[in-house]
Design an enzyme around this catalytic site. Structure first.
Site, short mmCIF file in Angstrom:
data_model
loop_
_atom_site.label_atom_id
_atom_site.label_comp_id
_atom_site.label_asym_id
_atom_site.label_seq_id
_atom_site.Cartn_x
_atom_site.Cartn_y
_atom_site.Cartn_z
N VAL A 18 3.59 30.98 43.31
CA VAL A 18 4.02 30.64 44.66
C VAL A 18 3.88 31.93 45.46
CG1 VAL A 18 6.23 30.46 46.16
CG2 VAL A 18 5.68 28.94 44.25
N GLY A 19 3.86 33.27 44.81
CA GLY A 19 3.29 34.19 45.51
C GLY A 19 4.38 35.53 45.27
N THR A 21 4.30 38.18 43.22
CA THR A 21 3.60 39.35 43.06
C THR A 21 3.20 39.71 44.61
OG1 THR A 21 2.92 39.28 40.77
CG2 THR A 21 1.78 40.66 42.25
N LYS A 42 9.04 44.66 35.98
CA LYS A 42 8.81 43.32 35.83
C LYS A 42 9.19 43.07 34.28
CE LYS A 42 5.51 39.49 35.77
NZ LYS A 42 5.98 38.56 36.96
N THR A 46 3.82 37.03 31.24
CA THR A 46 3.26 36.37 30.05
C THR A 46 1.80 36.10 30.56
OG1 THR A 46 3.99 34.34 31.37
CG2 THR A 46 5.43 35.22 29.48
N GLU A 118 10.74 41.94 39.61
CA GLU A 118 9.71 40.77 39.85
C GLU A 118 10.08 39.66 38.58
OE1 GLU A 118 5.12 38.79 40.14
OE2 GLU A 118 5.55 40.96 40.15
N GLY A 119 10.77 38.42 38.97
CA GLY A 119 10.93 37.48 37.78
C GLY A 119 9.53 36.72 37.39
N GLY A 121 8.08 33.08 37.07
CA GLY A 121 8.13 31.44 37.37
C GLY A 121 9.50 31.56 38.35
#
Length: 207
Positions: A18-19, A21, A42, A46, A118-119, A121
Site C-alpha cells: 500500500v506504500g 516505505t 523496521k 521479510t 515501519e510495520g 503488511g
C-alpha cells in the site's frame, strides 16, 4: 510536537503493497525539514535475500537527514527473514523477542527526536501466536499513521482498519496514497470518503 519531546510514529497500512516505505520516506523528510533529528526502525522485514531492501533504503536516507544516527542495518531491522510472508510464518523456528525489539527501539531513540517505525503488511499480520502488528503499536507506545490505497475497495479496507485501531484505543492519523485507480478514484471512492471524513489527507501532498 515540541522539539525536545521524544516521539514514535508507527507507520501501518490496510494491507501489503500500500506504500508504507514510501510513507516513511515522506514523513522522515517532513520532520527533518522541521528541524527534528529523525530515526527509523523496521522490527521485521521479510522477503530478504542478500539484504533488507526497505530497511537499507530508509537507513541510508536517515543518515543523510540525521548524521547523528549511527545505527547499523541490524539495529534498524532486527529480524530479517527470507520468505516473503507474514513474520509468524517467515520466522520458522526463530523466536521474535518483543523485549529485544523494545530494547532496540529505546537504543535508536537515543539518536533521534522522532523515531519512525515501519510495520509489516497490514494491522492484523501475525508475529507470534497472540501478537499482531497492531499490538506492536501499543507495545511501543506509539501513535499510528494509517496508509490507505486509492484503489477500488479502499473504503472497506480503510473503515475496517480504523475500527481495529479504535477498538484498541490507538491514536492515529491517516493518509491516502494516491497511486492505484487514480483515474477512477474521484468518481468511485472520493465521494463517500469526503462525505464521511471531510477534507482528505493525501500522502503524496505531504511536504
Amino acid at each position: 510536537m515540541k522539539k525536545e519531546e521524544k516521539k514514535t510514529l508507527f507507520i501501518t497500512a490496510t494491507n501489503t503493497d500500500v506504500g508504507k516505505t514510501f510513507a516513511c520516506e515522506k514523513i522522515l523528510k517532513h520532520y527533518a525539514q522541521k528541524g527534528f533529528k529523525v530515526g527509523y526502525l523496521k522490527p521485521c522485514e521479510t522477503g530478504v535475500e542478500k539484504y533488507p531492501l526497505d530497511g537499507t533504503k530508509m537507513l541510508t536516507l536517515v543518515k543523510e537527514l540525521n548524521p547523528e544516527f549511527k545505527a547499523s542495518i541490524d539495529d534498524v531491522v532486527p529480524y530479517q527473514f527470507k520468505l516473503p510472508a507474514a513474520p509468524y510464518v517467515a520466522k520458522e523456528d526463530i523466536n521474535i523477542n518483543i523485549e529485544f525489539l523494545k530494547e532496540k527501539k529505546n537504543y535508536l531513540q537515543t539518536m533521534c527526536d522522532i523515531l519512525i517505525i515501519e510495520g509489516a503488511g497490514g494491522l492484523m499480520v501475525p508475529i507470534q501466536d497472540d501478537i499482531y502488528i497492531i499490538d506492536l503499536i501499543k507495545i511501543f507506545n506509539s501513535k499510528a499513521v494509517l496508509i490507505t490505497p486509492s484503489k477500488l475497495g479502499c473504503i472497506n479496507d480503510t473503515l475496517l482498519s480504523m475500527e481495529a485501531l479504535k477498538s484498541r484505543e490507538i491514536e492515529f492519523d491517516w493518509y491516502i496514497n494516491l497511486y492505484q485507480d487514480i483515474n477512477s478514484f474521484d468518481k468511485v471512492s472520493r465521494p463517500f470518503l469526503e462525505n464521511k471524513f471531510g477534507k482528505l489527507q493525501f500522502l503524496n501532498c505531504l511536504d
